[in-house]
Design an enzyme around this catalytic site. Sequence first.
Site: not given
Length: 513
Positions: A410, A429
Site C-alpha cells: 500500500h 504490511c
Amino acid sequence: MTNHNKTKLSRLALIACFLLTLGFGMQSCKKSRSEMGKDLYSKTKNKVYKDVTPEGFEPVFKAMLESEGAKLPNAKIILAHYAANGYDPTLLLDHLSGDDIKALPQYLNKSNEHGLDPTLFRAAKIDTLINNIYGKKSIKTLEEAYHDMAELEMTMAASLISYSNALQFGVFNPRKIYQRYYTATARPDSAYMNNALNTKDFKSYLDSIQPKDKHYVALQKALMEGFVATGQTKEETQRTLVTNLERLRWKNKPTQDRYVIVNIADFRLDVMNQGKSELNMKVCVGEGRNKDAENSLVEYDESDKVDRPFSRETPQLASEINMVQVNPIWNIPVSIASKEIVVEAQKDPYYLANKNINVYKDGKLIDDPETIEWNANSGTEYSFKQQPGSDNSLGKIKFLFPNKSSVYLHDTPAQAPFGREMRAVSHGCVRLEKPLEFARVLFGDGTEKFQKIEQFMGEDKSQPTDLALPKKVPVYLTYVTGWVDDAGQIQIRPDVYGLDIVLYGHLQKLIRG
C-alpha cells in the site's frame, strides 16, 4: 514335453518377467548376481570374496537393515528398495569400478563447498569401508566380508539420498522451521529418492544434481574464497553465505516470466520480467525482532533454532495480486486499536476526528465517540475504521492478494522512513515508495483503469473504489540476506528478523545431533 507346452511355458516366463520389471514382484529380471563373488574378487584381488554368494549375503544384510535401518534418514524408502531387490547390494555391485565407487565419498567430502558438513553424509565412514573392501588384507574372513559389504551398502544408500535431497531441495523444509512461512516448497518424493538409488554412474549423477544457478555458484565461490562483508567478521559472513545457500536450494522460486518480489531484508520491491527488473523501489516492512542487529551469527546457542517472530513482522508468502482499492478504508486491526488508537483517544478527545477514524459497536456507527469512556478492553469492544483521505495510513491505494495474514502492499502518507536505511517500521504490511508507478506497471500506461486510478488518487477524498487487475500478477514476499547483484557483486544485508539465526541454529543442531 511337447513343443506346444514348451512355447506356452516360455510365454508365461516372459509375462512373469515383464510383470516383475513393473514392480509386481520382489525381484526384478536383472542380470543374475550368481557371479557376485567372482566380480568382487576381480576388482579387489582379495581371495575371501571368491566365496561370497547372494544367498550368504542376504541374511546378513537383511538382519542389519532390520536392526539398524529404522534409524536411517528416509528409512522407509531404503528398506522398501532393498526388499524389492532381494537384498542385493545394488549400489556396491553396480559401481564396482574403483574410480566410480570412490567418487561418492569424494563428492560427500566436498559438501562443505555447499555450506554443509561432510559428517552429515558419513563421508569418512564410507571412505573407510570402501578402503577396507578394496584393501587386499583388510578383510580376512567371509563373515567380515559380508558385514562390511552390508554396512557399506546401507551407509551409501542413506548418504546418497540425503546428499541428493540436500542439494536439490535443501536440508530443511522452511515451512517447518519458520512460524510465518506460507510459500509452497516442494520436497523430494519417493520417485526422486529411488532414482538416486538406481543410478548407474555416481560421478555423472552427482554432477547432474549440483545446483547450477548463477546466484548459487557465486555464493559458493564467495564462501570458498573467504569473502568478508563490510561490517561483519569472517565467521559471520561465512554463516550468512551458508544460510542463503540453503535458501537457494529450496524449491520455491518464481517460475513465471513476470512477477513481483519483495525482499524483506533488503526493503526492496522489484517487478521482474523475463529475468530483469522493469521497476524497483524502496519499501517499508513490518517491524522485526532484530532490527537493531543486537543478535548475530557469531555464536550458536541451542535456543537459536526456535523461531520467535515479533508480532509485526511481515510474513513470507506467495500469492497473486488480483485487485487494487483506490482511496481505501483502513479496517484497523484489534492489536493496533488496543495498543495505539485507544491510548491516543484517551489522551486527546479530538484524536479520532482529526485522524478521520470512525468508531463502531456491534457494527453500528458511534455518532459521538468523545462520549466513550475508554478502558483497557475498548480495543476489543469497539471496531475502528479510518476513512479515505490524505491522513489515511494506507495512503491513496492498496494492492490486494489472498493470504491468511491479512497483509497487502500500500501507499503511505509517512514518507520519512523511505530516507532511512533500516525500514522495518510498519505493522506488517508493505509500504510502497512509488505506488502510482507500481499501478502503472500492473495495469498498463494509458489504459482506462489506470486513468481512473490517476483520477481518483488525485482527489482529496473519494469513496473507496475497487478495480480488478486485467491479469493476476504473482507476488512473492521473501527474505534473503545474501545474494549476487547484476554486476556480480556479493550483497549482504542485516538479519532484521533473526531468520538467519534460526536457520543456522537448525543446521548446527543437525551437525551436533
